[in-house]
Design a protein around this motif. Sequence first.
Motif, PDB file in Angstrom:
ATOM      1  N   CYS A  38       0.818  -1.226   0.000  1.00  0.00           N
ATOM      2  CA  CYS A  38       0.000   0.000   0.000  1.00  0.00           C
ATOM      3  C   CYS A  38       0.840   1.260   0.000  1.00  0.00           C
ATOM      4  CB  CYS A  38      -0.930   0.004   1.207  1.00  0.00           C
ATOM      5  SG  CYS A  38      -2.282  -1.165   1.077  1.00  0.00           S
ATOM      6  N   GLY A  39       2.151   1.129   0.018  1.00  0.00           N
ATOM      7  CA  GLY A  39       3.016   2.298  -0.063  1.00  0.00           C
ATOM      8  C   GLY A  39       3.546   2.798   1.267  1.00  0.00           C
ATOM      9  N   PHE A  40       3.378   2.028   2.327  1.00  0.00           N
ATOM     10  CA  PHE A  40       3.875   2.452   3.635  1.00  0.00           C
ATOM     11  C   PHE A  40       5.307   1.973   3.837  1.00  0.00           C
ATOM     12  CE2 PHE A  40      -0.728   2.345   4.210  1.00  0.00           C
ATOM     13  CZ  PHE A  40      -0.932   3.625   4.685  1.00  0.00           C
ATOM     14  N   LEU A  41       6.035   2.704   4.657  1.00  0.00           N
ATOM     15  CA  LEU A  41       7.423   2.379   4.949  1.00  0.00           C
ATOM     16  C   LEU A  41       7.499   1.562   6.238  1.00  0.00           C
ATOM     17  CD1 LEU A  41       8.899   5.900   4.185  1.00  0.00           C
ATOM     18  CD2 LEU A  41       8.820   3.924   2.667  1.00  0.00           C
ATOM     19  N   PRO A  42       8.544   0.768   6.412  1.00  0.00           N
ATOM     20  CA  PRO A  42       8.648  -0.043   7.629  1.00  0.00           C
ATOM     21  C   PRO A  42       8.712   0.792   8.910  1.00  0.00           C
ATOM     22  CG  PRO A  42      10.160  -0.854   5.959  1.00  0.00           C
ATOM     23  CD  PRO A  42       9.569   0.421   5.437  1.00  0.00           C
ATOM     24  N   GLY A  43       9.213   1.992   8.856  1.00  0.00           N
ATOM     25  CA  GLY A  43       9.315   2.838  10.052  1.00  0.00           C
ATOM     26  C   GLY A  43       7.998   3.452  10.490  1.00  0.00           C
ATOM     27  N   GLU A  44       6.919   3.227   9.759  1.00  0.00           N
ATOM     28  CA  GLU A  44       5.630   3.825  10.092  1.00  0.00           C
ATOM     29  C   GLU A  44       4.745   2.911  10.942  1.00  0.00           C
ATOM     30  OE1 GLU A  44       4.900   6.822   6.413  1.00  0.00           O
ATOM     31  OE2 GLU A  44       4.432   4.712   6.055  1.00  0.00           O
ATOM     32  N   PHE A  45       5.336   1.901  11.523  1.00  0.00           N
ATOM     33  CA  PHE A  45       4.577   0.983  12.367  1.00  0.00           C
ATOM     34  C   PHE A  45       4.765   1.334  13.819  1.00  0.00           C
ATOM     35  CE2 PHE A  45       4.789  -1.456   8.503  1.00  0.00           C
ATOM     36  CZ  PHE A  45       3.534  -2.023   8.458  1.00  0.00           C
ATOM     37  N   ALA A  46       3.713   1.141  14.592  1.00  0.00           N
ATOM     38  CA  ALA A  46       3.774   1.352  16.034  1.00  0.00           C
ATOM     39  C   ALA A  46       4.443   0.133  16.670  1.00  0.00           C
ATOM     40  CB  ALA A  46       2.376   1.557  16.599  1.00  0.00           C
ATOM     41  N   ALA A  47       4.618   0.180  17.983  1.00  0.00           N
ATOM     42  CA  ALA A  47       5.303  -0.901  18.693  1.00  0.00           C
ATOM     43  C   ALA A  47       4.533  -2.218  18.602  1.00  0.00           C
ATOM     44  CB  ALA A  47       5.503  -0.512  20.151  1.00  0.00           C
ATOM     45  N   GLY A  48       3.223  -2.171  18.493  1.00  0.00           N
ATOM     46  CA  GLY A  48       2.416  -3.390  18.445  1.00  0.00           C
ATOM     47  C   GLY A  48       2.364  -4.040  17.078  1.00  0.00           C
ATOM     48  N   GLY A  49       3.053  -3.515  16.103  1.00  0.00           N
ATOM     49  CA  GLY A  49       3.044  -4.101  14.769  1.00  0.00           C
ATOM     50  C   GLY A  49       1.936  -3.587  13.877  1.00  0.00           C
ATOM     51  N   THR A  50       1.204  -2.575  14.305  1.00  0.00           N
ATOM     52  CA  THR A  50       0.151  -1.982  13.489  1.00  0.00           C
ATOM     53  C   THR A  50       0.613  -0.614  13.000  1.00  0.00           C
ATOM     54  OG1 THR A  50      -0.899  -0.968  15.419  1.00  0.00           O
ATOM     55  CG2 THR A  50      -1.654  -3.183  14.788  1.00  0.00           C
ATOM     56  N   LEU A  51      -0.105  -0.085  12.059  1.00  0.00           N
ATOM     57  CA  LEU A  51       0.237   1.241  11.538  1.00  0.00           C
ATOM     58  C   LEU A  51      -0.052   2.312  12.585  1.00  0.00           C
ATOM     59  CD1 LEU A  51      -0.968   1.249   7.844  1.00  0.00           C
ATOM     60  CD2 LEU A  51       1.343   1.488   8.676  1.00  0.00           C
ATOM     61  N   ALA A  52       0.713   3.368  12.519  1.00  0.00           N
ATOM     62  CA  ALA A  52       0.559   4.462  13.468  1.00  0.00           C
ATOM     63  C   ALA A  52      -0.510   5.464  13.033  1.00  0.00           C
ATOM     64  CB  ALA A  52       1.897   5.176  13.656  1.00  0.00           C
ATOM     65  N   TYR A  53      -1.228   5.179  11.952  1.00  0.00           N
ATOM     66  CA  TYR A  53      -2.212   6.104  11.407  1.00  0.00           C
ATOM     67  C   TYR A  53      -3.627   5.570  11.593  1.00  0.00           C
ATOM     68  CZ  TYR A  53       1.919   7.777   8.914  1.00  0.00           C
ATOM     69  OH  TYR A  53       3.160   8.242   8.600  1.00  0.00           O
ATOM     70  N   GLU A  54      -4.571   6.481  11.673  1.00  0.00           N
ATOM     71  CA  GLU A  54      -5.983   6.109  11.647  1.00  0.00           C
ATOM     72  C   GLU A  54      -6.373   5.825  10.201  1.00  0.00           C
ATOM     73  OE1 GLU A  54      -8.009   5.727  14.285  1.00  0.00           O
ATOM     74  OE2 GLU A  54      -6.302   6.164  15.566  1.00  0.00           O
ATOM     75  N   ARG A  55      -7.570   5.273   9.996  1.00  0.00           N
ATOM     76  CA  ARG A  55      -7.994   4.872   8.647  1.00  0.00           C
ATOM     77  C   ARG A  55      -8.014   6.028   7.645  1.00  0.00           C
ATOM     78  NH1 ARG A  55     -13.064   3.942   5.767  1.00  0.00           N
ATOM     79  NH2 ARG A  55     -12.692   2.287   4.262  1.00  0.00           N
ATOM     80  N   PRO A  56      -8.590   7.194   7.966  1.00  0.00           N
ATOM     81  CA  PRO A  56      -8.584   8.287   6.961  1.00  0.00           C
ATOM     82  C   PRO A  56      -7.171   8.750   6.590  1.00  0.00           C
ATOM     83  CG  PRO A  56     -10.212   8.736   8.659  1.00  0.00           C
ATOM     84  CD  PRO A  56      -9.411   7.564   9.127  1.00  0.00           C
ATOM     85  N   GLN A  57      -6.299   8.840   7.592  1.00  0.00           N
ATOM     86  CA  GLN A  57      -4.924   9.243   7.303  1.00  0.00           C
ATOM     87  C   GLN A  57      -4.198   8.179   6.491  1.00  0.00           C
ATOM     88  OE1 GLN A  57      -3.625   9.832  11.357  1.00  0.00           O
ATOM     89  NE2 GLN A  57      -3.374  12.031  10.975  1.00  0.00           N
ATOM     90  N   ALA A  58      -4.410   6.929   6.849  1.00  0.00           N
ATOM     91  CA  ALA A  58      -3.754   5.834   6.125  1.00  0.00           C
ATOM     92  C   ALA A  58      -4.217   5.798   4.677  1.00  0.00           C
ATOM     93  CB  ALA A  58      -4.035   4.503   6.815  1.00  0.00           C
ATOM     94  N   TRP A  59      -5.525   6.021   4.448  1.00  0.00           N
ATOM     95  CA  TRP A  59      -6.022   6.034   3.076  1.00  0.00           C
ATOM     96  C   TRP A  59      -5.403   7.183   2.282  1.00  0.00           C
ATOM     97  CZ3 TRP A  59      -8.861   9.953   0.708  1.00  0.00           C
ATOM     98  CH2 TRP A  59      -9.229   9.679  -0.609  1.00  0.00           C
ATOM     99  N   ALA A  60      -5.348   8.365   2.880  1.00  0.00           N
ATOM    100  CA  ALA A  60      -4.801   9.531   2.177  1.00  0.00           C
ATOM    101  C   ALA A  60      -3.328   9.319   1.828  1.00  0.00           C
ATOM    102  CB  ALA A  60      -4.968  10.788   3.017  1.00  0.00           C
TER     103      ALA A  60
END
Length: 99
Positions: A38-60
């Motif tokens: 989806c175009g995300f970088l490995p450094g954009e993950f939180a400690a729990g292994g999920t993305l650090a963004y909410e759904r609207p931000q992640a979509w944008a």
Amino acid sequence: MIPRRLMCIVFLLAALGYAAVSYAVFEVPATPAAAEACGFLPGEFAAGGTLAYERPQAWAISFVRKQEYFTAITVGLALAFMAFALAVGRRGGAASAGV
């Protein structure tokens, strides 16, 4: 007279409609491999292994990084031309053959 207003309205509706459908079917990636697709970088993950963004931000972010705005523009232009060709074709023009 070219139906510019009709073409502009159809273009905007088609491009915004594409973006709305893209947002409706977007799911926040759960794994790092899916996130990279989806175009995300490995450094954009939180400690729990999920993305650090909410759904609207992640979509944008995904929409811009995958350059889906070009697809939205292309869909809008194609449908605007179809509206133009159908409008001119009703008046007896030969442009409706392109539809």
